[in-house]
Write an enzyme that holds these catalytic residues in place. Sequence first.
Site, mmCIF file in Angstrom:
data_model
loop_
_atom_site.group_PDB
_atom_site.id
_atom_site.type_symbol
_atom_site.label_atom_id
_atom_site.label_comp_id
_atom_site.label_asym_id
_atom_site.label_seq_id
_atom_site.Cartn_x
_atom_site.Cartn_y
_atom_site.Cartn_z
ATOM 1 N N ASN A 1 1.044 -1.319 -0.055
ATOM 2 C CA ASN A 1 0.070 -0.155 -0.001
ATOM 3 C C ASN A 1 0.920 1.179 -0.266
ATOM 4 O OD1 ASN A 1 -1.797 2.025 0.457
ATOM 5 N ND2 ASN A 1 -2.685 1.265 2.370
ATOM 6 N N ARG B 1 -2.838 -2.022 -3.231
ATOM 7 C CA ARG B 1 -3.802 -1.156 -3.097
ATOM 8 C C ARG B 1 -3.949 0.166 -4.118
ATOM 9 N NH1 ARG B 1 -5.922 1.791 2.428
ATOM 10 N NH2 ARG B 1 -7.561 2.571 1.558
ATOM 11 N N HIS C 1 -12.782 3.647 0.365
ATOM 12 C CA HIS C 1 -12.633 2.653 1.156
ATOM 13 C C HIS C 1 -13.266 1.256 0.944
ATOM 14 C CE1 HIS C 1 -12.605 6.126 4.592
ATOM 15 N NE2 HIS C 1 -11.294 5.658 4.437
ATOM 16 N N HIS D 1 -17.469 2.993 8.101
ATOM 17 C CA HIS D 1 -16.092 2.864 8.299
ATOM 18 C C HIS D 1 -15.811 4.495 9.040
ATOM 19 C CE1 HIS D 1 -11.884 1.806 6.960
ATOM 20 N NE2 HIS D 1 -11.804 3.152 7.121
ATOM 21 N N GLY E 1 -12.699 6.261 10.546
ATOM 22 C CA GLY E 1 -11.346 6.333 10.858
ATOM 23 C C GLY E 1 -11.021 7.777 10.666
ATOM 24 N N ASN E 2 -9.652 8.122 10.515
ATOM 25 C CA ASN E 2 -9.558 9.479 10.434
ATOM 26 C C ASN E 2 -10.146 10.069 9.127
ATOM 27 O OD1 ASN E 2 -7.846 11.558 10.974
ATOM 28 N ND2 ASN E 2 -6.320 11.098 9.622
ATOM 29 N N ARG F 1 -9.453 10.139 20.791
ATOM 30 C CA ARG F 1 -9.059 9.855 22.236
ATOM 31 C C ARG F 1 -8.786 11.316 23.023
ATOM 32 N NH1 ARG F 1 -4.817 5.405 19.814
ATOM 33 N NH2 ARG F 1 -5.190 6.867 18.155
ATOM 34 N N GLY G 1 -14.838 3.728 14.679
ATOM 35 C CA GLY G 1 -15.724 2.695 14.794
ATOM 36 C C GLY G 1 -15.532 1.466 15.768
ATOM 37 N N GLU G 2 -14.260 1.252 15.741
ATOM 38 C CA GLU G 2 -13.987 -0.189 16.483
ATOM 39 C C GLU G 2 -13.455 0.300 18.138
ATOM 40 O OE1 GLU G 2 -10.509 -1.905 14.457
ATOM 41 O OE2 GLU G 2 -11.394 -1.447 12.669
ATOM 42 N N ASN G 3 -13.184 1.370 18.193
ATOM 43 C CA ASN G 3 -12.701 1.807 19.341
ATOM 44 C C ASN G 3 -13.680 2.631 20.486
ATOM 45 O OD1 ASN G 3 -10.138 0.161 19.676
ATOM 46 N ND2 ASN G 3 -9.852 1.625 17.801
HETATM 47 P P1 AMP Z 1 -8.073 4.674 11.252
HETATM 48 O O1 AMP Z 1 -7.645 5.839 10.154
HETATM 49 O O2 AMP Z 1 -8.952 3.635 10.940
HETATM 50 O O3 AMP Z 1 -6.545 4.196 11.425
HETATM 51 O O4 AMP Z 1 -8.432 5.525 12.588
HETATM 52 C C1 AMP Z 1 -7.426 6.328 13.362
HETATM 53 C C2 AMP Z 1 -8.525 7.081 14.388
HETATM 54 O O5 AMP Z 1 -9.205 6.136 15.122
HETATM 55 C C3 AMP Z 1 -7.748 8.105 15.107
HETATM 56 O O6 AMP Z 1 -7.373 9.245 14.638
HETATM 57 C C4 AMP Z 1 -8.692 8.175 16.558
HETATM 58 O O7 AMP Z 1 -9.235 9.198 16.070
HETATM 59 C C5 AMP Z 1 -9.436 6.787 16.582
HETATM 60 N N1 AMP Z 1 -8.878 5.981 17.404
HETATM 61 C C6 AMP Z 1 -8.071 4.908 17.571
HETATM 62 N N2 AMP Z 1 -7.964 4.396 18.525
HETATM 63 C C7 AMP Z 1 -8.993 4.814 19.422
HETATM 64 C C8 AMP Z 1 -9.289 4.661 20.890
HETATM 65 N N3 AMP Z 1 -8.738 3.731 21.550
HETATM 66 N N4 AMP Z 1 -10.430 5.345 21.199
HETATM 67 C C9 AMP Z 1 -10.948 6.173 20.464
HETATM 68 N N5 AMP Z 1 -10.636 6.477 19.377
HETATM 69 C C10 AMP Z 1 -9.391 5.874 18.698
#
Ligand code: AMP
Length: 399
Positions: free
Chosen positions: A7, A90, A179, A207, A209-210, A285, A333-335
């Site tokens: 990637n 990718r 995505h 999805h 994330g950032n 966070r 979404g996961e955390n």
């Molecule tokens: P990604 O782009 O999917 O890797 O997601 C990154 C983003 O996930 C980070 O900028 C955080 O905003 C969020 N993130 C990661 N870990 C946590 C956590 N333990 N609690 C809340 N948000 C999190």
Amino acid sequence: MKVLVVNCGSSSLKYQVIDSDTEQIEAKGLCERIGLDGRLVYQPTGGEKEITEAPMPTHSEAIQMVLDALVNPKTGVLKSLDEVEAIGHRVLHGGAKLTESALVNDDVIAAIEEASDLGPLHNPANLMGIHACMKLMPGKPNVVVMDTSFGMTLPAKAYRYAIPTEYYEKYHIRRYGFHGTSHSFVSKETIKYLNLDPDNSKVIVAHLGNGASITAVKNSKCVDTSMGVTPLEGLIMGTRSGDLDPAIIDYLCSHENLTAAQMNTILNKKSGVMALSNNLSSDFRDLEDAMNEGNEAAGLAIDAFSYRVAKYIGSYAAAMNGVDAIAFTGGIGENAGIVRKKVLEYLGFLGITLDEEANKKRGETFVVSTPDSRVKVIVLPTNEELAICRETVRLVKNA
Ligand code: AMP
């Protein structure tokens, strides 16, 4: 079959070696600061992380260093490069021509070059990775998996913008969505996990994330998605605005004396939750900690983000005339249980109830709705590398 998944970004490169039979990662890592001083991170599964600093003027030297690490007699996971049977790449934008994963040939390379206009930051870097692998491992099949492919099943009513047709015809201005590898993987895994019928199911994947996007998946096909020609449209993101009134652009360009390109940078890099939190952070966070300490701007950023996600879920439930399952994935979404809770609070009208205890979990696949919830809500970690590995094997075996 061992597959190298690559990637490439403009100055970085992430890689994994996956055994497609066991679907286990054998080694992974990244190259950073390509074109600058160069830094390789290599981690064999079960082994120590190694960091090597060495010049990497181009992606070619970076990939050469990855290959050397993989066959290093002490810490490498391969006896020789012959063990790598295929490489999966990718690619951000497939444009109008490259609508499905494909084995690399001259036509595929030309199509990725053509789509560089629509993905100017990523497609040239993706191509550098492909050329480097072709040069360093001649004869091995290379497969490209586009972030836009999953969105190519959208009906015209979802992908067309209500602007003059000539722009669609001349420049292929349409909704593509991004995505896609993640949305495809997570929707399939959700259907499996919840025992839904792949040919008769309605799933919404968030999805988050950032970068963040959301898709409506009906009978395993993507029927709508929130990102557009570029990954700027849709949800509020870390530093991207998502949806806004397009007239704002002209208004600010003339009042602030900005060029369209400067405005584009503001909307991509200086907006989103970062802007709403008054530049506190784009990381949830930090935002959650600040909100708990009474920072109102951080609270607004989380509220606005969650509200936008909930509105999209509501509209996609309408688009599909119902929804069986909602899946949360991506870093947030996961955390971030707080975001899931805030989103689901808006969706009681769909018969959704949150299991507050389950919502405290993270880092695995789990159901977060109560057993009597009319719509199942799950958290399912995405795995884009595994999805690329699976696509690579499928194409190589069918070649
Ligand atoms: P990604 O782009 O999917 O890797 O997601 C990154 C983003 O996930 C980070 O900028 C955080 O905003 C969020 N993130 C990661 N870990 C946590 C956590 N333990 N609690 C809340 N948000 C999190």
